[in-house]
Design a protein around this motif. Sequence first.
Motif, PDB file in Angstrom:
ATOM      1  N   LEU A 578       0.816  -1.211   0.000  1.00  0.00           N
ATOM      2  CA  LEU A 578       0.000   0.000   0.000  1.00  0.00           C
ATOM      3  C   LEU A 578       0.850   1.262   0.000  1.00  0.00           C
ATOM      4  O   LEU A 578       0.456   2.287  -0.588  1.00  0.00           O
ATOM      5  CB  LEU A 578      -0.953  -0.012   1.193  1.00  0.00           C
ATOM      6  CG  LEU A 578      -2.128  -0.976   1.010  1.00  0.00           C
ATOM      7  CD1 LEU A 578      -2.813  -1.258   2.333  1.00  0.00           C
ATOM      8  CD2 LEU A 578      -3.136  -0.403   0.011  1.00  0.00           C
ATOM      9  N   LEU A 579       1.984   1.221   0.636  1.00  0.00           N
ATOM     10  CA  LEU A 579       2.883   2.374   0.572  1.00  0.00           C
ATOM     11  C   LEU A 579       3.299   2.629  -0.883  1.00  0.00           C
ATOM     12  O   LEU A 579       3.366   3.785  -1.334  1.00  0.00           O
ATOM     13  CB  LEU A 579       4.113   2.141   1.446  1.00  0.00           C
ATOM     14  CG  LEU A 579       3.888   2.254   2.964  1.00  0.00           C
ATOM     15  CD1 LEU A 579       5.109   1.768   3.727  1.00  0.00           C
ATOM     16  CD2 LEU A 579       3.562   3.696   3.354  1.00  0.00           C
ATOM     17  N   THR A 580       3.558   1.561  -1.626  1.00  0.00           N
ATOM     18  CA  THR A 580       3.898   1.707  -3.041  1.00  0.00           C
ATOM     19  C   THR A 580       2.709   2.231  -3.837  1.00  0.00           C
ATOM     20  O   THR A 580       2.850   3.128  -4.675  1.00  0.00           O
ATOM     21  CB  THR A 580       4.350   0.352  -3.620  1.00  0.00           C
ATOM     22  OG1 THR A 580       5.481  -0.112  -2.899  1.00  0.00           O
ATOM     23  CG2 THR A 580       4.701   0.483  -5.096  1.00  0.00           C
ATOM     24  N   ALA A 581       1.519   1.671  -3.579  1.00  0.00           N
ATOM     25  CA  ALA A 581       0.317   2.086  -4.318  1.00  0.00           C
ATOM     26  C   ALA A 581       0.025   3.562  -4.098  1.00  0.00           C
ATOM     27  O   ALA A 581      -0.269   4.306  -5.046  1.00  0.00           O
ATOM     28  CB  ALA A 581      -0.872   1.236  -3.904  1.00  0.00           C
ATOM     29  N   VAL A 582       0.096   4.016  -2.847  1.00  0.00           N
ATOM     30  CA  VAL A 582      -0.170   5.420  -2.541  1.00  0.00           C
ATOM     31  C   VAL A 582       0.902   6.309  -3.164  1.00  0.00           C
ATOM     32  O   VAL A 582       0.609   7.351  -3.770  1.00  0.00           O
ATOM     33  CB  VAL A 582      -0.248   5.643  -1.020  1.00  0.00           C
ATOM     34  CG1 VAL A 582      -0.280   7.140  -0.695  1.00  0.00           C
ATOM     35  CG2 VAL A 582      -1.484   4.958  -0.445  1.00  0.00           C
ATOM     36  N   GLY A 583       2.148   5.896  -3.041  1.00  0.00           N
ATOM     37  CA  GLY A 583       3.249   6.708  -3.560  1.00  0.00           C
ATOM     38  C   GLY A 583       3.218   6.862  -5.066  1.00  0.00           C
ATOM     39  O   GLY A 583       3.643   7.894  -5.594  1.00  0.00           O
ATOM     40  N   ASP A 584       2.719   5.851  -5.774  1.00  0.00           N
ATOM     41  CA  ASP A 584       2.713   5.887  -7.236  1.00  0.00           C
ATOM     42  C   ASP A 584       1.390   6.387  -7.816  1.00  0.00           C
ATOM     43  O   ASP A 584       1.210   6.366  -9.043  1.00  0.00           O
ATOM     44  CB  ASP A 584       2.997   4.487  -7.801  1.00  0.00           C
ATOM     45  CG  ASP A 584       4.438   4.063  -7.564  1.00  0.00           C
ATOM     46  OD1 ASP A 584       5.239   4.922  -7.146  1.00  0.00           O
ATOM     47  OD2 ASP A 584       4.753   2.877  -7.785  1.00  0.00           O
ATOM     48  N   THR A 585       0.461   6.812  -6.969  1.00  0.00           N
ATOM     49  CA  THR A 585      -0.836   7.299  -7.443  1.00  0.00           C
ATOM     50  C   THR A 585      -0.920   8.806  -7.231  1.00  0.00           C
ATOM     51  O   THR A 585      -0.773   9.277  -6.101  1.00  0.00           O
ATOM     52  CB  THR A 585      -1.992   6.603  -6.689  1.00  0.00           C
ATOM     53  OG1 THR A 585      -1.863   5.188  -6.836  1.00  0.00           O
ATOM     54  CG2 THR A 585      -3.339   7.053  -7.242  1.00  0.00           C
ATOM     55  N   PRO A 586      -1.150   9.586  -8.291  1.00  0.00           N
ATOM     56  CA  PRO A 586      -1.133  11.051  -8.146  1.00  0.00           C
ATOM     57  C   PRO A 586      -2.281  11.568  -7.290  1.00  0.00           C
ATOM     58  O   PRO A 586      -3.358  10.967  -7.231  1.00  0.00           O
ATOM     59  CB  PRO A 586      -1.259  11.546  -9.591  1.00  0.00           C
ATOM     60  CG  PRO A 586      -1.879  10.417 -10.332  1.00  0.00           C
ATOM     61  CD  PRO A 586      -1.398   9.163  -9.675  1.00  0.00           C
ATOM     62  N   THR A 587      -2.035  12.683  -6.622  1.00  0.00           N
ATOM     63  CA  THR A 587      -3.080  13.349  -5.843  1.00  0.00           C
ATOM     64  C   THR A 587      -4.235  13.718  -6.773  1.00  0.00           C
ATOM     65  O   THR A 587      -4.027  14.208  -7.876  1.00  0.00           O
ATOM     66  CB  THR A 587      -2.523  14.622  -5.179  1.00  0.00           C
ATOM     67  OG1 THR A 587      -1.435  14.242  -4.336  1.00  0.00           O
ATOM     68  CG2 THR A 587      -3.588  15.327  -4.373  1.00  0.00           C
ATOM     69  N   GLY A 588      -5.456  13.458  -6.314  1.00  0.00           N
ATOM     70  CA  GLY A 588      -6.625  13.741  -7.138  1.00  0.00           C
ATOM     71  C   GLY A 588      -7.148  12.542  -7.895  1.00  0.00           C
ATOM     72  O   GLY A 588      -8.266  12.573  -8.414  1.00  0.00           O
ATOM     73  N   HIS A 589      -6.340  11.483  -7.978  1.00  0.00           N
ATOM     74  CA  HIS A 589      -6.812  10.279  -8.657  1.00  0.00           C
ATOM     75  C   HIS A 589      -7.918   9.638  -7.818  1.00  0.00           C
ATOM     76  O   HIS A 589      -7.814   9.552  -6.591  1.00  0.00           O
ATOM     77  CB  HIS A 589      -5.660   9.293  -8.842  1.00  0.00           C
ATOM     78  CG  HIS A 589      -6.005   8.150  -9.745  1.00  0.00           C
ATOM     79  ND1 HIS A 589      -6.770   7.083  -9.341  1.00  0.00           N
ATOM     80  CD2 HIS A 589      -5.693   7.913 -11.047  1.00  0.00           C
ATOM     81  CE1 HIS A 589      -6.911   6.238 -10.336  1.00  0.00           C
ATOM     82  NE2 HIS A 589      -6.268   6.718 -11.395  1.00  0.00           N
ATOM     83  N   PRO A 590      -9.018   9.160  -8.460  1.00  0.00           N
ATOM     84  CA  PRO A 590     -10.148   8.638  -7.687  1.00  0.00           C
ATOM     85  C   PRO A 590      -9.833   7.413  -6.832  1.00  0.00           C
ATOM     86  O   PRO A 590     -10.543   7.152  -5.859  1.00  0.00           O
ATOM     87  CB  PRO A 590     -11.189   8.293  -8.769  1.00  0.00           C
ATOM     88  CG  PRO A 590     -10.431   8.222 -10.051  1.00  0.00           C
ATOM     89  CD  PRO A 590      -9.294   9.181  -9.904  1.00  0.00           C
ATOM     90  N   ASP A 591      -8.782   6.657  -7.158  1.00  0.00           N
ATOM     91  CA  ASP A 591      -8.455   5.463  -6.370  1.00  0.00           C
ATOM     92  C   ASP A 591      -7.556   5.765  -5.168  1.00  0.00           C
ATOM     93  O   ASP A 591      -7.394   4.916  -4.290  1.00  0.00           O
ATOM     94  CB  ASP A 591      -7.752   4.427  -7.252  1.00  0.00           C
ATOM     95  CG  ASP A 591      -8.690   3.809  -8.277  1.00  0.00           C
ATOM     96  OD1 ASP A 591      -9.905   3.796  -8.012  1.00  0.00           O
ATOM     97  OD2 ASP A 591      -8.216   3.364  -9.326  1.00  0.00           O
ATOM     98  N   ARG A 592      -6.971   6.943  -5.133  1.00  0.00           N
ATOM     99  CA  ARG A 592      -5.987   7.244  -4.088  1.00  0.00           C
ATOM    100  C   ARG A 592      -6.627   7.202  -2.692  1.00  0.00           C
ATOM    101  O   ARG A 592      -5.997   6.736  -1.727  1.00  0.00           O
ATOM    102  CB  ARG A 592      -5.365   8.616  -4.343  1.00  0.00           C
ATOM    103  CG  ARG A 592      -4.273   8.992  -3.333  1.00  0.00           C
ATOM    104  CD  ARG A 592      -3.656  10.342  -3.686  1.00  0.00           C
ATOM    105  NE  ARG A 592      -2.809  10.849  -2.621  1.00  0.00           N
ATOM    106  CZ  ARG A 592      -1.535  10.543  -2.455  1.00  0.00           C
ATOM    107  NH1 ARG A 592      -0.958   9.715  -3.306  1.00  0.00           N
ATOM    108  NH2 ARG A 592      -0.829  11.050  -1.468  1.00  0.00           N
ATOM    109  N   ALA A 593      -7.862   7.670  -2.575  1.00  0.00           N
ATOM    110  CA  ALA A 593      -8.512   7.690  -1.268  1.00  0.00           C
ATOM    111  C   ALA A 593      -8.657   6.273  -0.695  1.00  0.00           C
ATOM    112  O   ALA A 593      -8.411   6.047   0.499  1.00  0.00           O
ATOM    113  CB  ALA A 593      -9.878   8.355  -1.373  1.00  0.00           C
ATOM    114  N   ILE A 594      -9.048   5.333  -1.553  1.00  0.00           N
ATOM    115  CA  ILE A 594      -9.210   3.955  -1.074  1.00  0.00           C
ATOM    116  C   ILE A 594      -7.865   3.357  -0.692  1.00  0.00           C
ATOM    117  O   ILE A 594      -7.752   2.628   0.313  1.00  0.00           O
ATOM    118  CB  ILE A 594      -9.908   3.109  -2.151  1.00  0.00           C
ATOM    119  CG1 ILE A 594     -11.375   3.534  -2.270  1.00  0.00           C
ATOM    120  CG2 ILE A 594      -9.825   1.629  -1.826  1.00  0.00           C
ATOM    121  CD1 ILE A 594     -12.193   3.332  -0.998  1.00  0.00           C
TER     122      ILE A 594
END
Length: 806
Positions: A578-594
Amino acid sequence: MHELIAEARAQWKAYLAAPAGQDAEELARTRLLLDEIVSITPLDHEELGFDRFTDPGWFTTLGSVALERHERNPGRRTIRLATDAFRESVRTTQAGTAEHAGAWSNLAIALRTEYYVTNLRSTLDDAVDAHTQALAVPAAGIVRATRAVKFAATLLARHEEFGDTGDLDEAARIGQSAIAWLPPGSPGRPDALSDLSTVFYRRYERGHGQEDLEQAEETARLAVAEGEAGHPARGNHLFNLANALHLRYLAQGDSKLLDEAITVLTAGVPLLHGDPVATGSYGDLLRERYELTGDPQDSASAINALREALAQANAIGRPSLTLMLESNLASAHRARFEREGDAEDLAATLRHGRQVIANSPPGHPDLAANLSNLSNYLRIRFQVGGDIRDLTEAITTAEKALDECREGDGRKARFITNLSAALALRYEHAGNRGDLDKAVVLMRRAVSDTPKGDARLSLRGSALANMLFRRFELHREPEDLSEAADLAAAAVSRTPRGSSTAPGRLMTLAAILAAHHQRTGAVEQLNLAIEAARDALSAGGAGHRDAQLMRSNLSEWLRQRFTITGARDDIDEAVQLLLTAVGDTPTGHPDRAIFLSNLGMCLRDRGEPGDLVAAVQRHRLAADASSSVDKATTLLQLGRCLHDLAEMTGSDDVRAEAVEAMQMAAEVGPARPRTRIIAAHTAAVTLADDDDWAGASESYRRSLDLLPMLAWIGLSRAGREEQLGEWSGLAGEAAASAIAERRPEAALAAAEHGRAVLWGQLMALRPDFTALAAESRELAERLRAVSEQLEAESAAGLGTSLDLPG
């Protein structure tokens, strides 16, 4: 000009006067003079004085010279001269003779060529009429066959331009007659076989049966076998065989067929000397193999070939071909983006896709397919950037594609699939239950319309499995989960490991297996889910566009297994994923919150010093960033985490914030009813623990109010009973809270509310029509019949039917 014409006429007379066998030189001189005349004749060519001549041979020779010059250097002036010359040949030839039939056949060929300059349908229609006149004159077998082959080719050309399936059927009939008139070894037989294979190819492509596909390959192989290596049309023969092999690959999914098609076309393209159709087909086949294997060389070669083909088509002025090639170039960029994630490829995909629509004339036979493709590209961009306008446009564009779809178009199942996928995605992000139900109905239709053995059946079956699983999450209908599991397992079993579709299908199967675990408690199902998720992540690679989502899902199942087994490796791996998923997902992307919310849950469960505070921080970020659908989930998890922090610190403020977050989660309208009930119930229990009976009673009341939404009337009776069974003790808890609040009447209402959900739904379907009957007995009877039908449907579960275009 007049002197040159006079010289050519004199030379023509010399040719006619020369003894047989000695006239070739005179004819060659005549043709040279005519070629010079053609090169300087203006568009109106009035100076040629056609009305002064009555010799059909003169006109035939002039027409053939003009047609040859046009083939060397295409232009409106030369092809117009050729067509008019052949018209004069028809006019000056005695009707019913073999020469008259030949003149009609020549005119038909010239008109078909002229169509690609003028793009006027009337020109192509005139070509068909001319072929009909030519074939109506009796002739020897080989001559008649040659004319029939040309006629079939023109009918095929008209079909490809305007989409009339009647032209295809007539082309097949005439083409088969031509083969019957040509004995084996006839010079024109390989060409006739090759052209006939294209007709069968198109017929299968437009929805005809398996027999057409088999005949397409059989006739194409015969054409290649009967044509010698040095045959002038061998490039066309190889091209048509490659097309047939490719179509069988699409139907059966055997990659060996795709490899053979590419090998055949690799040999054929150089023989076709810059033909944009062949060059474009070669690029498209390479793109398909790239999608299958991921070889970057195939992708680069595909895009280069398609760019070259597009330039070739533009150079010769073929608008319809240009549209097809630009559409294929968009697909090639899309394929590379999905594998490699380069934003420039996505931008190129949308640019070419929109250009195709902008340049498509009304009624174009491929307009529906191109609209459906553009819908897919917009859906992909939404998944990357999260702009809801892209998804909205994707849905409206997919609906337009179905509106434009013609009766009998074999691609309709693909168009339905694309609309279904867009609706399912909107459900994921907006929570409209109607979108999901409509998506399921559409995808069932697409699956049922896909022939058995077709490679696309696994793609559509996997998509339907995913949608049924999403609906199971919403309604908890066991039948949906069971059907989804069967479909997902079948799709995975039919998918090669290296296919670009393998990761998504494996993740769908993993999610369904995990849901089975949650339903039954069987740890082996959870183990299988984790194994399938690992396979998906491995198959997709780190650069896959859904890699972060796959990491998030795998982390959740590892977290669940940790709560059962206590295996520290599982929870540590989950946190890292999850640290990788969050780090590689840009702010504002709809999946980042989950991803943030899931990371908070993992940190909370791991329980190391500082993990709980870090978990709260992640949950706050998730709640702030989540969309309306996800907000209930992120707020609920924030509330739970704050509750644990309050327990650890003894802070009343944190505890109050936890309750507030849970209550807010219960009020998120678009969220799943089950999530909202859990949130309201958790808030009620927390308030009851603090002896805040008034607050607890209010939260319990909110939980009870949501039960009819959970067990909505569209479910079967068994499904509604199962949904309510999960909350069988809720009414008792609510009543106990009301008693503790010293409100016995509220306790009685809570108890009644809990057991009256199904009864209330039944009574809603049994209204009193007495007052209406006094005004209109007929209307009252009609409404009573509808009410009884609804009640019967409710007992079995309401179905959903759609009127699909076409």
